[in-house]
Scaffold this motif. Structure first.
Motif, short mmCIF file in Angstrom:
data_model
loop_
_atom_site.label_atom_id
_atom_site.label_comp_id
_atom_site.label_asym_id
_atom_site.label_seq_id
_atom_site.Cartn_x
_atom_site.Cartn_y
_atom_site.Cartn_z
N ARG A 17 0.84 -1.21 0.00
CA ARG A 17 0.00 0.00 0.00
C ARG A 17 0.87 1.25 0.00
O ARG A 17 0.59 2.21 -0.71
N GLU A 18 1.92 1.25 0.79
CA GLU A 18 2.83 2.39 0.86
C GLU A 18 3.52 2.63 -0.48
O GLU A 18 3.64 3.77 -0.92
N LEU A 19 3.96 1.55 -1.11
CA LEU A 19 4.65 1.71 -2.40
C LEU A 19 3.69 2.20 -3.48
O LEU A 19 4.02 3.10 -4.26
N ALA A 20 2.48 1.63 -3.54
CA ALA A 20 1.50 2.09 -4.51
C ALA A 20 1.17 3.56 -4.28
O ALA A 20 1.12 4.35 -5.23
N PRO A 133 -0.72 -11.46 -7.30
CA PRO A 133 -1.53 -11.08 -6.13
C PRO A 133 -2.08 -9.67 -6.31
O PRO A 133 -1.43 -8.80 -6.91
N HIS A 134 -3.28 -9.47 -5.80
CA HIS A 134 -3.96 -8.18 -5.91
C HIS A 134 -3.06 -7.03 -5.45
O HIS A 134 -3.01 -5.98 -6.08
N GLN A 135 -2.33 -7.23 -4.36
CA GLN A 135 -1.47 -6.17 -3.83
C GLN A 135 -0.39 -5.76 -4.84
O GLN A 135 -0.09 -4.58 -4.99
N LEU A 136 0.20 -6.75 -5.50
CA LEU A 136 1.25 -6.44 -6.47
C LEU A 136 0.69 -5.80 -7.73
O LEU A 136 1.35 -4.94 -8.33
N MET A 140 2.11 -2.46 -9.38
CA MET A 140 2.53 -2.42 -10.78
C MET A 140 1.74 -1.38 -11.56
O MET A 140 2.31 -0.64 -12.37
N LEU A 141 0.45 -1.30 -11.32
CA LEU A 141 -0.37 -0.29 -12.00
C LEU A 141 0.05 1.12 -11.59
O LEU A 141 0.20 1.99 -12.45
N ALA A 142 0.25 1.34 -10.31
CA ALA A 142 0.66 2.67 -9.84
C ALA A 142 1.99 3.07 -10.48
O ALA A 142 2.16 4.21 -10.91
N GLU A 143 2.90 2.12 -10.57
CA GLU A 143 4.20 2.42 -11.19
C GLU A 143 4.02 2.74 -12.67
O GLU A 143 4.65 3.66 -13.19
N GLN A 144 3.16 2.02 -13.36
CA GLN A 144 2.93 2.28 -14.79
C GLN A 144 2.26 3.63 -15.01
O GLN A 144 2.53 4.31 -16.00
N LEU A 145 1.40 4.03 -14.10
CA LEU A 145 0.79 5.37 -14.20
C LEU A 145 1.86 6.44 -14.01
O LEU A 145 1.90 7.43 -14.75
N TYR A 146 2.72 6.25 -13.03
CA TYR A 146 3.82 7.20 -12.83
C TYR A 146 4.75 7.22 -14.05
O TYR A 146 5.15 8.27 -14.54
N ARG A 147 5.05 6.04 -14.58
CA ARG A 147 5.92 5.95 -15.76
C ARG A 147 5.26 6.65 -16.95
O ARG A 147 5.92 7.36 -17.72
N ALA A 148 3.95 6.49 -17.11
CA ALA A 148 3.24 7.17 -18.20
C ALA A 148 3.37 8.68 -18.07
O ALA A 148 3.61 9.38 -19.06
N VAL A 149 3.22 9.18 -16.85
CA VAL A 149 3.37 10.63 -16.63
C VAL A 149 4.77 11.08 -16.99
O VAL A 149 4.95 12.11 -17.65
N THR A 150 5.78 10.33 -16.59
CA THR A 150 7.15 10.76 -16.89
C THR A 150 7.43 10.68 -18.39
O THR A 150 8.07 11.58 -18.95
N LEU A 151 6.92 9.64 -19.05
CA LEU A 151 7.11 9.54 -20.49
C LEU A 151 6.45 10.70 -21.22
O LEU A 151 7.04 11.31 -22.11
#
Length: 160
Positions: A17-20, A133-136, A140-151
């Motif tokens: 949760r913290e990482l997301a 797992p749902h948590q991962l 992964m989705l949160a990271e991809q959203l951040y990556r999309a913003v940076t791209l």
């Protein structure tokens, strides 16, 4: 364009949760410069029906209540397309540039998605053939959203 993650299940306190939250916070800080805002997570409880179909239908009804009318729906589903990060970012940019005011990325429950959700998606995406797992998936989705913003912000990307 507001970004909403609509998920079945509650993510309990802990490192996932913290990482997301950290990735979504980063996206929220950079996103407004490129027209992506919000980055909210909205959760519904898992369905309690006796059958898979009834649980899926119950979850679909609850999820539908979280989605803004006219939002571009992205459904995470094992039968979806395996996209490159750049392709996901480009999808969000096309929707934003096409006048969409919201995008909703939808994460289903253990039984997957009801056709009422999956069949109305603008895009169905898979994070691969493996079961995650749902948590991962949330991380992964949160990271991809951040990556999309940076791209989309023009940051250098090691894959280009």
């Amino acid at each position: 364009m507001q970004i909403v993650v609509a998920a079945v299940g509650r993510l309990k306190a802990g490192p996932e949760r913290e990482l997301a939250a950290r990735y979504l916070d980063r996206a929220a800080k950079t996103g407004p410069r490129i027209g992506l805002t919000g980055f909210q997570v909205r959760e519904v409880t898992e369905g309690r029906g006796a059958s898979v179909a009834s649980r899926r239908a119950e979850e679909a009804a609850a999820l539908a209540g979280l989605l803004a009318p006219g939002a571009a729906r992205v459904v995470l589903d094992e039968r979806g397309a395996a996209l490159a990060s750049r392709d996901f970012a480009d999808f969000l940019a096309r929707e934003r540039d096409g006048g969409r005011t919201a995008a909703a990325i939808v994460i289903g429950g253990p039984d997957g998605h009801d056709p009422a959700i999956r069949d109305t998606a603008a895009l169905v995406v898979s994070f691969g053939a493996m079961t995650w797992p749902h948590q991962l998936v949330r991380v992964m989705l949160a990271e991809q959203l951040y990556r999309a913003v940076t791209l989309l912000s023009g940051h250098p990307y090691h894959r280009d």
